[in-house]
Design an enzyme around this catalytic site. Structure first.
Site, mmCIF file in Angstrom:
data_model
loop_
_atom_site.group_PDB
_atom_site.id
_atom_site.type_symbol
_atom_site.label_atom_id
_atom_site.label_comp_id
_atom_site.label_asym_id
_atom_site.label_seq_id
_atom_site.Cartn_x
_atom_site.Cartn_y
_atom_site.Cartn_z
ATOM 1 C CG ASP A 83 8.523 -11.161 13.088
ATOM 2 O OD1 ASP A 83 7.412 -11.851 12.655
ATOM 3 O OD2 ASP A 83 9.595 -11.361 13.286
ATOM 4 C CB SER B 103 -0.875 0.114 1.290
ATOM 5 O OG SER B 103 -1.791 -1.078 1.182
#
Length: 820
Positions: free
Chosen positions: A333, A261
Site C-alpha cells: 500500500d 505475476s
C-alpha cells in the site's frame, strides 16, 4: 453499352494499379526502417569495438571491453528494434502525447503533468550512484547513435509509425530512463482506485455488506473502519462517475489491472538435480510489441541474460552464471488519497495541522495537435499533487469546498530504483541481492532470488510510515489536515517482509498475502490474488522434488481452483434435479449446461466449452447479486470476486441477504438467483456465440489481444499490427489470462505473462525463457510476432550464456567501431 463497359473497366483497372502502387510505395517507405543486423558501423561514444550478436530468435548478445560500451550497445539495440515504443514511453511520462494525437490524449497528459513524473526523474538523476550514472549516460549515447544513423542513412525515420505521426525526436537523456521506471510504477499502482471504490461503495452499503463485496484477503480480521459519510457528511450518497472509456495509451490502469505475476523457487533439497530452481512470469497489459525485450549483457562482473524494458539499461528479471531473480507485484500500500479542505476566503490555501497554508502552484501548457493549447494549473499540497475531480472518479467522493491530493512513494525526487536494479543485476549471491534491494523505491515488488545454495523472497520498495492511529488505515480517503493521517517518512528496509532459506525448501508468490501483521506494519489490506496461490501450493507440495519441467508445468497450469470451489456451492441445489425438459426449452438448455459442468475438472482449456459457460454464469450471477443494491455503481465491479460469491453462498455473517432482490415483493433464495443467472448466461452465449453448447470454444472468447496501442483500431492496418491468438487460462489460473471484464467481448485476454523464465542453476544453460510477441517492434519484421507463436503453445527458447551458441545460428552481427 460496350463503350461504357470499356471505360468502367479502364477506371477499375486504373484504380487497381493506383492501389497497388500505393501499397508498394507504402511498403517501401515502411521497410526502410527495418534494421540490417549484419553491419559494421562507425559511431561516436564507444572506446573499443562493440559486438551485438543476435541469435536466431533475434536476442542480442552484447560483448564489449567495458561495461559502459555494453550499455551503449544495449541502448543501440533497443533503439533499433523498439524506437517507437521508447518514444511513446518518454512522451507519456513527459505529458506530451497530445502534440501528436490531439484532443484524445489531453486527459492523459494532464494526469502526467499533475504527477510531475518527468521533472521528478530529472531531479533523481543526481541521486544515482556513479556506476549507474555512467550506465545511463552510455545507454543514452547508444540510443542517440542509432538516431544519428537513422538521420544520416535516411532509414525511414526509424519506425514506420513516424511517417503517420511525424515529429522530431529529441536526443535520449539519462532522465528518460528514470522516467520509464516511474511510468511502470504508475502502471502497477492500484490503491488509489481501490480507495475511491471502497469510499463510493461505503456511501451505499452498511459496513458488513461492504466486507462482502470488497473482502479482505484471508487472515486475521481488520477492525471496522469509520463510515466515509461520517468523515465527510456533505458527500452525496451516490454520485455517478464519468464512465470514460479506457484509452490504451493511459498508463494508469483500471481497477484490477494494476499488475500481477508468479514466481516460485526450490532449494537444492527440493530439486531433483540438486541445484536451485526459479520460475517467474511477470504479468502486464498486453500490447504489440510486448513491453518486454530479451537481451544478454557481457559485463565485467560476468554475463547476464533475461528480460529488459526498452528505455532502461537493466535486466529486470533473469539470471547470471550462478544467480537468478524474478519479480512479482507486492501490492504494498504505497498510495494514500487525501481530502484537502480549501480556505473559503482564499482557495489557493488548504488546511494543515498548523492552519491554512498555500499550495505550491505553477502553470503548464499542453500543446494539442490541431487544437488550441490547454493550460493546466498544477498544485501540490504538503501531502502531494492535487488531482482534478474528473480523474479516477474523484469527484464522486470529494465534498464541496475540498480538493483531493495523492501521497505516493514514486513521487520521490531522489528515486534510486534504477541504481538498485543495476546492483541487483550484478549480484552474485542471495545476500548481495537482498542488500541491493534497499535502494529500490517504486514500484514495490516481491523479489524472489536463488543462488547456488539458497533461495529467498524479499519485498522491495519504499514502505510508507503511517501513524498507528490513522483514521482509516489508508483504506479510504482521509482528511489531509489531520496529523495522524499523514505519512511520517518511510519504514526501515528491515521492516519489509523477508523469507530466506525456508525449512520446506519452497517459496513463491502469486500476488497473495505474504504476512499477517498489525497495522501499520500490515504491508497491505488489498492483494492481487487469493485463488492462484491455492493451486500453486497444491502443485508444489504434490511432489517431493522438482525439476525444470515441473516448474514449467506449474507455470502453464490452466486449472481454476476457483471454478472447483464455486461450482459445487452455487449449483448445490441445481445438479440433476427434476425430470428432463422438452427439447428446445430454456430448462433443457440449462440441464445441458449443468451436465457439462458436472463432468468438468476446472481446466480452462481453450478448446473446451465449459470454461465459457462457467465464466458467463459467474459473471451474470455477480451482476444479479449486486445490481439492485449498488445500482449504476455495479458497473465498476467488472470482474467476479470469488470471495464475495463464496461468502454469499456460505451465508457468512448473513451474506446471503444479497440474494433477495430488494425491489421485488417475493423473497428470492440464492438457488433462485443461481438459476436465473445461468439462464442469463445461456442467453448471452446464444447471442454472442451461437451454436450448440458442446461446440463452444473458450479460446474463441479468450483471445490474447496483443494490439498496437495507436494503430490497433485503424481499419485494415489493424490486420497487420495486431496479434490475436486463442489462449487457455483465465482470471484465477496460474496460466493467468486476465479478462477484459466489460463491453461486448468481456472475456478477451488482455493482461498476462508477457515474459516467462525458468532457471535451473544445476545446469544454467538449460534455463529457458520466452516473450509473448517478438523482439522487433516493426510490423514488417519476421521477429515482430515469431516468439508469440511459441508463447501461445507454451514453448520456450534456451537461455544460454555460451557465446558459441549465440553465434552458431545468428541472424546477424552488428559491430560498432569507434568513430576515430
Amino acid at each position: 453499352m460496350a463503350f461504357a463497359f470499356r471505360w468502367l473497366l479502364r477506371i477499375f483497372s486504373g484504380l487497381v494499379v493506383l492501389l497497388a502502387l500505393a501499397l508498394v510505395t507504402g511498403y517501401w517507405f515502411a521497410s526502410r526502417s527495418l534494421p540490417d543486423y549484419d553491419r559494421t558501423l562507425k559511431v561516436a561514444g564507444v572506446s573499443a569495438p562493440v559486438e551485438i550478436v543476435r541469435n536466431n530468435a533475434n536476442v542480442p548478445h552484447i560483448f564489449a571491453e567495458t561495461d559502459a560500451d555494453v550499455f551503449f550497445g544495449l541502448g543501440f539495440a533497443h533503439a533499433q528494434d523498439r524506437l517507437w515504443q521508447m518514444t511513446m514511453l518518454r512522451r507519456t511520462a513527459q505529458g506530451r502525447l497530445s502534440e501528436i494525437f490531439g484532443q484524445r490524449t489531453v486527459r492523459i497528459d494532464e494526469l502526467l503533468r499533475r504527477l510531475d513524473l518527468y521533472n521528478l526523474s530529472v531531479q533523481s538523476v543526481r541521486a544515482q550512484d556513479p556506476q549507474t550514472l555512467a550506465a545511463l549516460e552510455a545507454y543514452a549515447a547508444g540510443v542517440n547513435a542509432w538516431l544519428a544513423e537513422v538521420n544520416e542513412g535516411a532509414l525511414g525515420r526509424g519506425a514506420p509509425e513516424m511517417f503517420l505521426f511525424s515529429n522530431q525526436l529529441a536526443p535520449w537523456q539519462p532522465a528518460d530512463s528514470i522516467a520509464v521506471i516511474k511510468l511502470m510504477a504508475l502502471q502497477l499502482a492500484g490503491h488509489l482506485e481501490e480507495e475511491v471504490l471502497r469510499a463510493r461503495s461505503s456511501l451505499i452499503l452498511p459496513n458488513e455488506r461492504l466486507q462482502d463485496i470488497l473482502p479482505d484477503s484471508p487472515g486475521a480480521g481488520i477492525a471496522a473502519m469509520p463510515e466515509y459519510a461520517e468523515l465527510f457528511p456533505t458527500v452525496p450518497r451516490y454520485t455517478a462517475g464519468l464512465d470514460l472509456p479506457h484509452d490504451p495509451l493511459m498508463p494508469a490502469q483500471p481497477r484490477g489491472f494494476a499488475g500481477a505475476s508468479n514466481a516460485w523457487a526450490a532449494a537444492p533439497s527440493r530439486s531433483a538435480a540438486g541445484g536451485t530452481l526459479l520460475a517467474n512470469d511477470p504479468h502486464l497489459g498486453f500490447s504489440a510489441p510486448t513491453i518486454w525485450y530479451l537481451a544478454r549483457l557481457e559485463l565485467q562482473s560476468g554475463g547476464v541474460i533475461g528480460g529488459t524494458i526498452p528505455g532502461m539499461p537493466v535486466v529486470l528479471a533473469g539470471r547470471s552464471e550462478g544467480f537468478a531473480w524474478g519479480i512479482t507485484s507486492s501490492y504494498l500500500d504505497d498510495q494514500d488519497v487525501y481530502i484537502e479542505q480549501l480556505n473559503p476566503d482564499d482557495p489557493s490555501q488548504v488546511l494543515t495541522p498548523e492552519g491554512y497554508a498555500p499550495m505550491t502552484s505553477r502553470s503548464s501548457i499542453i500543446t494539442v495537435n490541431d487544437a488550441d493549447p490547454v493550460t493546466v494549473q498544477l498544485q501540490w499540497t504538503q501531502n502531494g499533487p492535487v488531482l482534478p475531480r474528473h480523474l479516477f472518479d474523484l469527484g464522486t467522493i470529494t465534498p464541496p469546498g475540498h480538493v483531493t491530493s495523492l501521497a505516493w512513494t514514486a513521487l520521490s525526487p531522489a528515486d534510486t530504483s534504477l541504481s538498485a536494479a543495476l546492483a541487483l543485476m550484478q549480484a552474485k549471491t542471495v545476500e548481495e541481492g537482498l542488500a541491493a534491494g534497499e535502494g529500490f523505491i517504486a514500484p514495490s515488488q516481491n523479489l524472489t532470488m536463488i543462488d547456488g545454495e539458497n533461495i529467498a523472497l524479499k519485498t522491495i520498495g519504499a514502505m510508507p510510515k503511517r501513524d498507528a492511529r490513522h483514521q482509516t488505515q489508508g483504506r479510504i480517503p482521509t482528511p489531509g489536515w489531520e496529523t495522524v493521517n499523514r505519512w511520517q517518512g518511510r519504514m526501515n528496509y528491515s521492516s519489509n517482509p523477508e523469507f530466506v532459506a525456508p525449512a520446506g525448501g519452497i517459496l513463491g508468490n502469486t500476488n497473495n498475502k505474504t504476512v499477517e501483521r498489525p497495522f501499520p506494519l500490515h504491508v497491505s489490506h488489498h492483494y492481487g490474488d487469493t485463488q492462484r496461490v491455492q493451486r500453486w501450493r497444491f502443485l508444489m507440495q504434490n511432489r517431493e522434488v522438482h525439476t525444470r519441467e515441473s516448474f514449467i508445468e506449474a507455470q502453464l497450469d490452466e486449472v481454476s481452483p476457483t471454478a472447483r470451489a464455486l461450482l459445487p456451492l452455487v449449483a448445490a441445489d441445481l445438479w440433476f434435479t427434476g425430470e428432463s425438459a422438452p427439447e428446445g426449452t430454456p430448462a433443457r438448455r440449462r440441464q445441458e449446461a449443468l451436465l457439462l459442468l458436472a463432468e468438468w475438472n476446472g481446466e480452462m482449456n481453450e478448446h473446451r466449452p465449459e470454461p465459457l459457460i462457467y465464466s458467463a454464469w459467474m459473471r451474470a450471477l455477480q451482476d444479479r447479486l449486486i445490481r439492485d443494491e449498488l445500482g449504476p455503481l455495479a458497473q465498476e465491479y467488472t470482474h467476479v470476486e470469488p470471495l464475495f460469491i463464496e461468502r454469499v453462498y456460505r451465508d457468512i455473517f448473513g451474506a446471503s441477504a444479497w440474494c433477495d432482490v430488494l425491489q421485488s415483493a417475493p423473497t428470492e433464495t440464492c438457488t433462485d438467483i443461481a438459476r436465473l443467472a445461468l439462464d442469463d448466461a445461456l442467453v448471452w452465449i446464444d447471442e454472442a456465440h451461437g451454436g450448440t453448447l458442446e461446440s463452444l470454444r473458450w479460446g474463441d472468447a479468450h483471445e490474447a489481444t496483443h494490439d498496437h496501442q495507436v494503430l490497433g483500431t485503424v481499419p485494415v492496418l489493424n490486420w497487420v499490427v495486431n496479434i490475436r491468438q486463442s489462449t487457455s487460462g483465465g482470471d484465477n489460473t496460474l496460466l493467468r489470462g486476465r479478462t477484459l471484464g466489460s463491453g461486448a467481448e468481456p472475456f478477451l485476454n488482455v493482461h498476462g505473462a508477457g515474459y516467462r523464465g525458468v532457471y535451473d542453476l544445476a545446469d544454467p544453460d538449460s534455463s529457458v525463457f520466452i516473450t509473448s510477441t517478438g523482439q522487433s517492434g516493426h510490423p514488417l519484421s519476421r521477429h515482430y510476432d515469431d516468439l508469440g507463436v511459441l508463447w501461445r503453445r507454451g514453448e520456450y527458447i534456451l537461455m544460454s550464456l555460451d557465446p558459441a551458441l549465440a553465434r552458431a545460428a545468428s541472424v546477424g552481427i552488428t559491430t560498432l567501431a569507434p568513430e576515430n
